[in-house]
Scaffold this motif. Structure first.
Motif, PDB file in Angstrom:
ATOM      1  N   ALA A  57      37.345  40.152  55.711  1.00 38.63           N
ATOM      2  CA  ALA A  57      39.137  40.124  55.746  1.00 38.63           C
ATOM      3  C   ALA A  57      39.357  38.730  56.260  1.00 38.63           C
ATOM      4  O   ALA A  57      40.121  37.931  55.422  1.00 38.63           O
ATOM      5  CB  ALA A  57      39.722  41.075  56.486  1.00 38.63           C
ATOM      6  N   ILE A  58      38.735  38.169  57.224  1.00 38.33           N
ATOM      7  CA  ILE A  58      39.151  36.902  57.788  1.00 38.33           C
ATOM      8  C   ILE A  58      38.782  35.818  56.814  1.00 38.33           C
ATOM      9  O   ILE A  58      39.445  34.695  56.871  1.00 38.33           O
ATOM     10  CB  ILE A  58      38.357  36.692  59.132  1.00 38.33           C
ATOM     11  CG1 ILE A  58      38.851  37.692  60.136  1.00 38.33           C
ATOM     12  CG2 ILE A  58      38.392  35.132  59.639  1.00 38.33           C
ATOM     13  CD1 ILE A  58      38.195  37.655  61.393  1.00 38.33           C
ATOM     14  N   ARG A  59      37.316  35.787  55.991  1.00 37.66           N
ATOM     15  CA  ARG A  59      36.991  34.859  55.235  1.00 37.66           C
ATOM     16  C   ARG A  59      37.850  34.825  54.042  1.00 37.66           C
ATOM     17  O   ARG A  59      37.940  33.959  53.244  1.00 37.66           O
ATOM     18  CB  ARG A  59      35.726  35.094  54.645  1.00 37.66           C
ATOM     19  CG  ARG A  59      34.674  34.902  55.678  1.00 37.66           C
ATOM     20  CD  ARG A  59      33.265  34.820  55.213  1.00 37.66           C
ATOM     21  NE  ARG A  59      33.113  36.008  54.536  1.00 37.66           N
ATOM     22  CZ  ARG A  59      32.228  36.988  54.870  1.00 37.66           C
ATOM     23  NH1 ARG A  59      31.780  36.938  56.250  1.00 37.66           N
ATOM     24  NH2 ARG A  59      32.068  38.180  54.207  1.00 37.66           N
ATOM     25  N   GLY A  60      38.732  35.990  53.836  1.00 41.41           N
ATOM     26  CA  GLY A  60      39.553  36.139  52.400  1.00 41.41           C
ATOM     27  C   GLY A  60      38.655  36.581  51.232  1.00 41.41           C
ATOM     28  O   GLY A  60      39.050  36.378  50.107  1.00 41.41           O
ATOM     29  N   ASP A  61      37.696  37.224  51.393  1.00 38.17           N
ATOM     30  CA  ASP A  61      36.738  37.755  50.745  1.00 38.17           C
ATOM     31  C   ASP A  61      37.847  38.716  49.698  1.00 38.17           C
ATOM     32  O   ASP A  61      38.758  39.424  50.391  1.00 38.17           O
ATOM     33  CB  ASP A  61      35.681  38.540  51.201  1.00 38.17           C
ATOM     34  CG  ASP A  61      34.662  37.593  51.604  1.00 38.17           C
ATOM     35  OD1 ASP A  61      34.982  36.254  51.659  1.00 38.17           O
ATOM     36  OD2 ASP A  61      33.507  38.198  52.236  1.00 38.17           O
ATOM     37  N   ARG A  62      37.383  39.015  48.369  1.00 37.06           N
ATOM     38  CA  ARG A  62      38.189  39.892  47.611  1.00 37.06           C
ATOM     39  C   ARG A  62      37.098  41.114  47.445  1.00 37.06           C
ATOM     40  O   ARG A  62      35.898  41.024  47.178  1.00 37.06           O
ATOM     41  CB  ARG A  62      38.558  39.134  46.372  1.00 37.06           C
ATOM     42  CG  ARG A  62      39.650  38.220  46.611  1.00 37.06           C
ATOM     43  CD  ARG A  62      40.016  37.423  45.139  1.00 37.06           C
ATOM     44  NE  ARG A  62      41.092  36.492  45.576  1.00 37.06           N
ATOM     45  CZ  ARG A  62      42.505  37.114  45.465  1.00 37.06           C
ATOM     46  NH1 ARG A  62      42.581  38.156  44.747  1.00 37.06           N
ATOM     47  NH2 ARG A  62      43.485  36.111  45.502  1.00 37.06           N
ATOM     48  N   MET A  63      37.662  42.206  47.082  1.00 37.44           N
ATOM     49  CA  MET A  63      37.097  43.460  46.775  1.00 37.44           C
ATOM     50  C   MET A  63      36.935  43.569  45.224  1.00 37.44           C
ATOM     51  O   MET A  63      37.950  43.556  44.548  1.00 37.44           O
ATOM     52  CB  MET A  63      37.659  44.757  47.238  1.00 37.44           C
ATOM     53  CG  MET A  63      37.077  46.227  46.693  1.00 37.44           C
ATOM     54  SD  MET A  63      38.031  47.635  47.641  1.00 37.44           S
ATOM     55  CE  MET A  63      37.007  47.491  48.739  1.00 37.44           C
ATOM     56  N   PRO A  64      35.593  43.609  44.653  1.00 39.74           N
ATOM     57  CA  PRO A  64      35.473  43.834  42.989  1.00 39.74           C
ATOM     58  C   PRO A  64      36.362  45.144  42.587  1.00 39.74           C
ATOM     59  O   PRO A  64      36.533  46.204  43.249  1.00 39.74           O
ATOM     60  CB  PRO A  64      34.065  43.921  42.947  1.00 39.74           C
ATOM     61  CG  PRO A  64      33.512  43.265  44.396  1.00 39.74           C
ATOM     62  CD  PRO A  64      34.685  43.788  45.617  1.00 39.74           C
ATOM     63  N   PRO A  65      36.785  44.967  41.398  1.00 44.03           N
ATOM     64  CA  PRO A  65      37.430  46.080  40.888  1.00 44.03           C
ATOM     65  C   PRO A  65      36.711  47.402  40.898  1.00 44.03           C
ATOM     66  O   PRO A  65      37.295  48.539  41.086  1.00 44.03           O
ATOM     67  CB  PRO A  65      37.864  45.705  39.268  1.00 44.03           C
ATOM     68  CG  PRO A  65      37.846  44.272  39.617  1.00 44.03           C
ATOM     69  CD  PRO A  65      36.992  43.973  40.651  1.00 44.03           C
ATOM     70  N   SER A  66      35.262  47.552  40.642  1.00 42.23           N
ATOM     71  CA  SER A  66      34.586  48.568  40.488  1.00 42.23           C
ATOM     72  C   SER A  66      34.586  49.222  41.930  1.00 42.23           C
ATOM     73  O   SER A  66      34.852  50.583  42.094  1.00 42.23           O
ATOM     74  CB  SER A  66      33.225  48.244  40.191  1.00 42.23           C
ATOM     75  OG  SER A  66      32.475  47.189  40.994  1.00 42.23           O
TER      76      SER A  66
END
Length: 297
Positions: A57-66
């Motif tokens: 969350a801190i890094r700004g990672d994104r959750m894959p749609p799957s």
């Protein structure tokens, strides 16, 4: 003929947004620690620890749609108050990760101090191979904690629920504690070959009075009733434990019983009347009375 444009591909959503939205949903559903559950459930889907989710969350990672698609039905089930551990399939207990699901009592953090009392007593025994027994072992939490943290001990675990026993067997195999002996047997008949040889008898028995319906839906709707209710005063199983402990234990052996916060005095009186010595009640980390110990005469 005019061609229809394909629908836009799902976009990856920031993990921080997913956690925040999930926390809000869980709070509305009345879940006691919505942020914790949100991070743990996201971590389950992403195969990350809770700390890993926080870092993402801190890094700004994104959750894959799957992963987001996998998360949605799990979130719905948690909002319906299905236990988080049933969704992830595991429950942490001290240094262990135990498999749990329908049919077995989910081990609670407060039981960790009960296990600690048993571990302390077992570790203090002046024997190369002390013997401990966990009666009504359920997921195997207390037995496996003793076996892994006092590895020179021999630990015997008894369970009489078919549904729970399946989980117990899985966890004994999962942890790989070779010093554990597991038996499918009623508490009163457990391990006659150990009569007078046991140094520690431990149990987290059913202790909720029959007419005291648990407040939390996770407990009321999903924990097996046989692991919750202990008769009109909640102490039916404790009475059996006292007698079985006297049969199994040698002089000076320790009995460790988990119970409700208002039951300490009644259990001390019960054990003392049966002949146990030095009955004492111990608080958990929230200062609620959680366990009573006694010494075999």
């Amino acid at each position: 003929m005019r061609e229809t444009a394909p629908p836009p591909a799902p976009t990856a959503v920031p993990v921080a947004d997913v956690v925040r939205d999930l926390e809000a949903r869980f709070a509305v559903a009345g879940i006691p620690d919505p942020r914790v559950d949100a991070e743990l459930l996201v971590g389950h889907v992403l195969q990350l620890s809770r700390g890993g989710v926080q870092a993402a969350a801190i890094r700004g990672d994104r959750m894959p749609p799957s992963a987001a698609a996998e998360l949605l039905p799990l979130a719905d089930r948690r909002c319906a108050r299905e236990p988080l551990q049933h969704l992830t399939g595991v429950a942490p207990f001290r240094s262990l990760e135990l498999a749990v699901g329908p049919g077995v009592f989910v081990p609670r953090p407060e039981t960790e101090m009960v296990a600690q009392l048993a571990i302390n007593a077992l570790g203090a025994v002046a024997s190369e191979s002390p013997i401990a027994v966990d009666l009504g072992t359920g997921s195997g939490a207390i037995a496996l904690a003793m076996a892994t943290e006092v590895p020179h001990a021999r630990v015997f675990a008894a369970e009489n629920s078919v549904d729970a026993f399946i989980w117990t067997k899985e966890n004994v195999a999962r942890i790989g504690a070779e010093n554990v002996t597991l038996a499918f047997v009623d508490l009163a008949e457990a391990f006659p070959e150990l009569n007078g040889k046991v140094s520690v008898v431990a149990s987290n028995p059913p202790y909720v009075p029959d007419d005291a319906i648990p407040r939390d839906p996770e407990v009321r709707l999903y924990d097996p009733p046989a692991a919750l209710y202990g008769g009109p005063d909640g102490l039916d199983a404790v009475r059996h434990l006292s007698r079985v402990g006297l049969r199994l234990g040698h002089p000076g052996a320790t009995l460790v019983i988990e119970h409700g916060e208002w039951q300490g005095a009644a259990i001390r009186d019960l054990l003392t009347a049966d002949g146990w010595r030095a009955a004492a009640t111990h608080p958990d980390l929230t200062s609620r009375d959680r366990a009573t110990t006694a010494v075999h005469p």
